[in-house]
Write a protein that holds these residues in place. Structure first.
Motif, PDB file in Angstrom:
ATOM      1  N   LEU A  26      37.216   0.776 -16.580  1.00  0.00           N
ATOM      2  CA  LEU A  26      38.423   1.380 -17.120  1.00  0.00           C
ATOM      3  C   LEU A  26      39.004   0.475 -18.198  1.00  0.00           C
ATOM      4  N   ARG A  27      39.738   1.039 -19.133  1.00  0.00           N
ATOM      5  CA  ARG A  27      40.143   0.310 -20.327  1.00  0.00           C
ATOM      6  C   ARG A  27      41.549  -0.265 -20.235  1.00  0.00           C
ATOM      7  N   ILE A  28      41.662  -1.485 -20.712  1.00  0.00           N
ATOM      8  CA  ILE A  28      42.953  -2.132 -20.967  1.00  0.00           C
ATOM      9  C   ILE A  28      42.899  -2.598 -22.410  1.00  0.00           C
ATOM     10  N   ALA A  29      43.799  -2.092 -23.240  1.00  0.00           N
ATOM     11  CA  ALA A  29      43.815  -2.457 -24.672  1.00  0.00           C
ATOM     12  C   ALA A  29      42.441  -2.248 -25.296  1.00  0.00           C
ATOM     13  N   GLU A  30      41.854  -1.100 -25.017  1.00  0.00           N
ATOM     14  CA  GLU A  30      40.587  -0.668 -25.627  1.00  0.00           C
ATOM     15  C   GLU A  30      39.366  -1.440 -25.152  1.00  0.00           C
ATOM     16  N   ARG A  31      39.531  -2.298 -24.172  1.00  0.00           N
ATOM     17  CA  ARG A  31      38.380  -3.041 -23.645  1.00  0.00           C
ATOM     18  C   ARG A  31      38.312  -2.845 -22.138  1.00  0.00           C
ATOM     19  N   PRO A  32      37.095  -2.816 -21.557  1.00  0.00           N
ATOM     20  CA  PRO A  32      36.991  -2.622 -20.110  1.00  0.00           C
ATOM     21  C   PRO A  32      37.519  -3.832 -19.336  1.00  0.00           C
ATOM     22  N   VAL A  33      37.962  -3.561 -18.115  1.00  0.00           N
ATOM     23  CA  VAL A  33      38.458  -4.622 -17.244  1.00  0.00           C
ATOM     24  C   VAL A  33      37.430  -5.742 -17.131  1.00  0.00           C
ATOM     25  N   LEU A  34      36.170  -5.390 -16.967  1.00  0.00           N
ATOM     26  CA  LEU A  34      35.103  -6.378 -16.822  1.00  0.00           C
ATOM     27  C   LEU A  34      35.077  -7.351 -17.999  1.00  0.00           C
ATOM     28  N   ALA A  35      35.223  -6.854 -19.211  1.00  0.00           N
ATOM     29  CA  ALA A  35      35.183  -7.720 -20.394  1.00  0.00           C
ATOM     30  C   ALA A  35      36.352  -8.693 -20.405  1.00  0.00           C
ATOM     31  N   HIS A  36      37.540  -8.229 -20.022  1.00  0.00           N
ATOM     32  CA  HIS A  36      38.701  -9.122 -19.945  1.00  0.00           C
ATOM     33  C   HIS A  36      38.459 -10.234 -18.925  1.00  0.00           C
ATOM     34  N   THR A  37      37.915  -9.858 -17.772  1.00  0.00           N
ATOM     35  CA  THR A  37      37.675 -10.842 -16.710  1.00  0.00           C
ATOM     36  C   THR A  37      36.660 -11.891 -17.147  1.00  0.00           C
ATOM     37  N   HIS A 218      44.722   0.281  -7.642  1.00  0.00           N
ATOM     38  CA  HIS A 218      45.305   1.607  -7.746  1.00  0.00           C
ATOM     39  C   HIS A 218      45.576   1.930  -9.224  1.00  0.00           C
ATOM     40  N   PRO A 219      45.698   3.208  -9.574  1.00  0.00           N
ATOM     41  CA  PRO A 219      45.873   3.593 -10.984  1.00  0.00           C
ATOM     42  C   PRO A 219      47.014   2.889 -11.684  1.00  0.00           C
ATOM     43  N   GLU A 220      48.140   2.694 -10.999  1.00  0.00           N
ATOM     44  CA  GLU A 220      49.288   2.048 -11.646  1.00  0.00           C
ATOM     45  C   GLU A 220      49.039   0.581 -11.966  1.00  0.00           C
ATOM     46  N   ASP A 221      48.017  -0.013 -11.353  1.00  0.00           N
ATOM     47  CA  ASP A 221      47.716  -1.423 -11.613  1.00  0.00           C
ATOM     48  C   ASP A 221      47.210  -1.652 -13.034  1.00  0.00           C
ATOM     49  N   LEU A 222      46.614  -0.646 -13.645  1.00  0.00           N
ATOM     50  CA  LEU A 222      46.106  -0.798 -15.008  1.00  0.00           C
ATOM     51  C   LEU A 222      47.226  -1.085 -15.991  1.00  0.00           C
ATOM     52  N   ALA A 223      48.307  -0.323 -15.895  1.00  0.00           N
ATOM     53  CA  ALA A 223      49.445  -0.537 -16.794  1.00  0.00           C
ATOM     54  C   ALA A 223      50.082  -1.898 -16.532  1.00  0.00           C
ATOM     55  N   LEU A 224      50.178  -2.277 -15.265  1.00  0.00           N
ATOM     56  CA  LEU A 224      50.744  -3.587 -14.936  1.00  0.00           C
ATOM     57  C   LEU A 224      49.878  -4.708 -15.499  1.00  0.00           C
ATOM     58  N   ALA A 225      48.559  -4.593 -15.364  1.00  0.00           N
ATOM     59  CA  ALA A 225      47.650  -5.602 -15.909  1.00  0.00           C
ATOM     60  C   ALA A 225      47.772  -5.697 -17.418  1.00  0.00           C
ATOM     61  N   ALA A 226      47.949  -4.557 -18.078  1.00  0.00           N
ATOM     62  CA  ALA A 226      48.108  -4.562 -19.536  1.00  0.00           C
ATOM     63  C   ALA A 226      49.354  -5.342 -19.936  1.00  0.00           C
ATOM     64  N   HIS A 227      50.443  -5.157 -19.214  1.00  0.00           N
ATOM     65  CA  HIS A 227      51.684  -5.885 -19.501  1.00  0.00           C
ATOM     66  C   HIS A 227      51.503  -7.382 -19.246  1.00  0.00           C
ATOM     67  N   ILE A 228      50.811  -7.723 -18.166  1.00  0.00           N
ATOM     68  CA  ILE A 228      50.599  -9.139 -17.833  1.00  0.00           C
ATOM     69  C   ILE A 228      49.752  -9.816 -18.901  1.00  0.00           C
ATOM     70  N   LEU A 229      48.661  -9.178 -19.289  1.00  0.00           N
ATOM     71  CA  LEU A 229      47.787  -9.764 -20.313  1.00  0.00           C
ATOM     72  C   LEU A 229      48.529  -9.941 -21.637  1.00  0.00           C
ATOM     73  N   ALA A 230      49.364  -8.965 -21.991  1.00  0.00           N
ATOM     74  CA  ALA A 230      50.145  -9.076 -23.225  1.00  0.00           C
ATOM     75  C   ALA A 230      51.133 -10.228 -23.133  1.00  0.00           C
ATOM     76  N   ALA A 231      51.760 -10.390 -21.969  1.00  0.00           N
ATOM     77  CA  ALA A 231      52.736 -11.464 -21.793  1.00  0.00           C
ATOM     78  C   ALA A 231      52.072 -12.836 -21.782  1.00  0.00           C
ATOM     79  N   GLN A 232      50.799 -12.891 -21.391  1.00  0.00           N
ATOM     80  CA  GLN A 232      50.092 -14.169 -21.316  1.00  0.00           C
ATOM     81  C   GLN A 232      49.553 -14.624 -22.669  1.00  0.00           C
ATOM     82  N   ARG A 233      49.529 -13.744 -23.648  1.00  0.00           N
ATOM     83  CA  ARG A 233      49.012 -14.148 -24.961  1.00  0.00           C
ATOM     84  C   ARG A 233      49.937 -15.177 -25.580  1.00  0.00           C
ATOM     85  N   PRO A 234      49.375 -16.207 -26.233  1.00  0.00           N
ATOM     86  CA  PRO A 234      50.214 -17.220 -26.887  1.00  0.00           C
ATOM     87  C   PRO A 234      51.124 -16.568 -27.923  1.00  0.00           C
ATOM     88  N   SER A 235      52.381 -17.007 -27.966  1.00  0.00           N
ATOM     89  CA  SER A 235      53.310 -16.496 -28.965  1.00  0.00           C
ATOM     90  C   SER A 235      53.420 -17.486 -30.111  1.00  0.00           C
TER      91      SER A 235
END
Length: 244
Positions: A26-37, A218-235
């Motif tokens: 499943l995709r997070i920011a256009e990339r599969p979960v596996l690729a992010h991991t 669960h399905p709602e975890d995808l949106a939560l993971a997307a927010h977490i990954l975005a927040a973890q990116r260096p600013s």
């Protein structure tokens, strides 16, 4: 210490997601979960050897998502423990008994680099291995089997296990094979690698992890993971921007 081997079980079907493909694709920011991991693991341990456990009939995977130079694809099993055992057997000709092995859920793409390094540090120094975990914060209820509360459990001393979990090659293989033996605890009880080591009477060390190291279930975890990954990116400006 850099682990010699990384094992990522990725043979699950993700039935609870109710999606058309396994959750690792499943995709997070256009990339599969596996690729992010895999990217997160590679950022921490680029020199490690990767064993990626996939279903034999997996037609979603592409090697373009694997950033590791030392990489092998291993057939996954029906249960997580079967996948990990397959990986340990696959690297047997190359592995030494004292090689540090980390096992990480493919569905945990938000694990921090800091936690990865800290877990490896502790696992390398503890004879019984180590795992990331967080103290249970919520009130815990035991049900009565009919959807009602039977009692409230005492949460003191309870921890929620995460991954990675790290052990020496020989210990991990011995623990998993013992668990699956005729008089072992069985695959159903081996919900993580630490449980198999515990069944030997040993005590892995709990390494406090971050609560944003969520497992996508669960399905709602995808949106939560997307927010977490975005927040973890260096600013702020990147080094390239500063240099220019």
């Amino acid at each position: 210490m850099t682990p010699r081997w990384l094992i990522v079980p990725a043979a699950g079907s993700g039935r609870r997601m109710g999606a058309e493909c396994p959750k690792q694709y499943l995709r997070i920011a256009e990339r599969p979960v596996l690729a992010h991991t895999l990217d997160r693991l590679h950022q921490a341990f680029p020199e490690a050897g990767l064993c990626l456990c996939l279903r034999p009939d997996d037609n979603h995977f592409t090697s373009d998502w694997v950033p590791f130079a030392d990489y092998r694809q291993v057939p996954g099993g029906e249960e997580r423990v079967d996948s990990v055992i397959n990986a340990l057997r696959a690297i047997e000709p190359l592995a030494r008994d004292d090689d540090l092995v980390l096992v990480h859920d493919v569905a945990r793409p938000c694990v921090s680099i800091e936690n990865l390094m800290e877990l490896a540090h502790h696992a390398a120094r503890q004879p019984n291995g180590a795992l990331l975990a967080t103290p249970v914060a919520d009130t815990i209820k035991r049900d009565d089997g009919a959807g009602c509360v039977q009692r409230t459990e005492d949460r003191r001393g309870l921890w929620q296990a995460q991954t990675p979990q790290g052990f020496r090659y020989a210990l991990l293989r011995r623990a998993l094979e013992a668990a699956l033996s005729a008089d072992g605890i069985g695959a159903a009880m081996v919900t993580d690698e630490a449980s198999a080591v515990e069944a030997l009477g040993l005590t892995p060390v709990l390494v406090p992890g971050r609560r944003d190291n969520i497992k996508i279930t669960h399905p709602e975890d995808l949106a939560l993971a997307a927010h977490i990954l975005a927040a973890q990116r260096p600013s702020g400006p990147t080094q390239e921007t500063v240099a220019s």
